[in-house]
Scaffold this motif. Sequence first.
Motif, short mmCIF file in Angstrom:
data_model
loop_
_atom_site.label_atom_id
_atom_site.label_comp_id
_atom_site.label_asym_id
_atom_site.label_seq_id
_atom_site.Cartn_x
_atom_site.Cartn_y
_atom_site.Cartn_z
N SER A 76 -3.69 -8.00 -1.38
CA SER A 76 -3.25 -7.02 -0.39
C SER A 76 -2.27 -6.06 -1.05
O SER A 76 -1.55 -6.43 -1.99
N CYS A 77 -2.23 -4.86 -0.53
CA CYS A 77 -1.27 -3.86 -1.01
C CYS A 77 -0.73 -3.12 0.20
O CYS A 77 -1.51 -2.49 0.94
N GLY A 78 0.56 -3.22 0.39
CA GLY A 78 1.21 -2.49 1.47
C GLY A 78 1.79 -1.19 0.96
O GLY A 78 2.37 -1.15 -0.13
N ALA A 79 1.60 -0.12 1.72
CA ALA A 79 2.05 1.20 1.29
C ALA A 79 3.07 1.78 2.26
O ALA A 79 2.97 1.60 3.47
N SER A 80 4.03 2.47 1.71
CA SER A 80 4.99 3.21 2.51
C SER A 80 5.35 4.49 1.77
O SER A 80 5.18 4.59 0.55
N LEU B 225 -2.41 -1.01 4.92
CA LEU B 225 -2.74 -2.00 3.91
C LEU B 225 -4.08 -1.68 3.27
O LEU B 225 -5.01 -1.21 3.96
N VAL B 226 -4.21 -1.97 2.01
CA VAL B 226 -5.49 -1.92 1.32
C VAL B 226 -5.73 -3.30 0.71
O VAL B 226 -4.79 -3.94 0.21
N TYR B 227 -6.96 -3.77 0.80
CA TYR B 227 -7.31 -5.10 0.36
C TYR B 227 -8.32 -5.06 -0.79
O TYR B 227 -9.08 -4.10 -0.93
N LEU B 228 -8.32 -6.12 -1.55
CA LEU B 228 -9.36 -6.32 -2.54
C LEU B 228 -9.84 -7.77 -2.40
O LEU B 228 -9.12 -8.69 -2.79
#
Length: 111
Positions: free
Chosen positions: A21-25, A77-80
């Motif tokens: 997961s990648c959380g972005a702000s 969020l972006v997932y892989l």
Amino acid sequence: QVQLVESGGRLVQAGGSLRLSCGASGIMFSFTAMGWYRQAPGKQREWVARITSSGSTTYADSVKGRFTISRDNIKKLVYLQMNSLKPEDTAVYYCASNSNWGQGTQVTVSS
């Protein structure tokens, strides 16, 4: 200030699965293409997958059919999703947006 924070990396056996997961702000997430990259020991960083703001996806040949990139614009969020993992998938995985990078998360696949 742009911040990308990856999570989910760990040790897994070959053939197993992981979801990163990648959380972005600090970015207009729903309008921004996102990507995953990886860097194995002693190798250059390589592109893994990309998802556009509209949800179109592209993959490196080495992961096509095994990895799936997705995004949740509400949660930013972006997932892989990584399936059928191989030892050669061992690397630090990075989330990226334009020229911004996360700190990376380690994925280790044991044979």
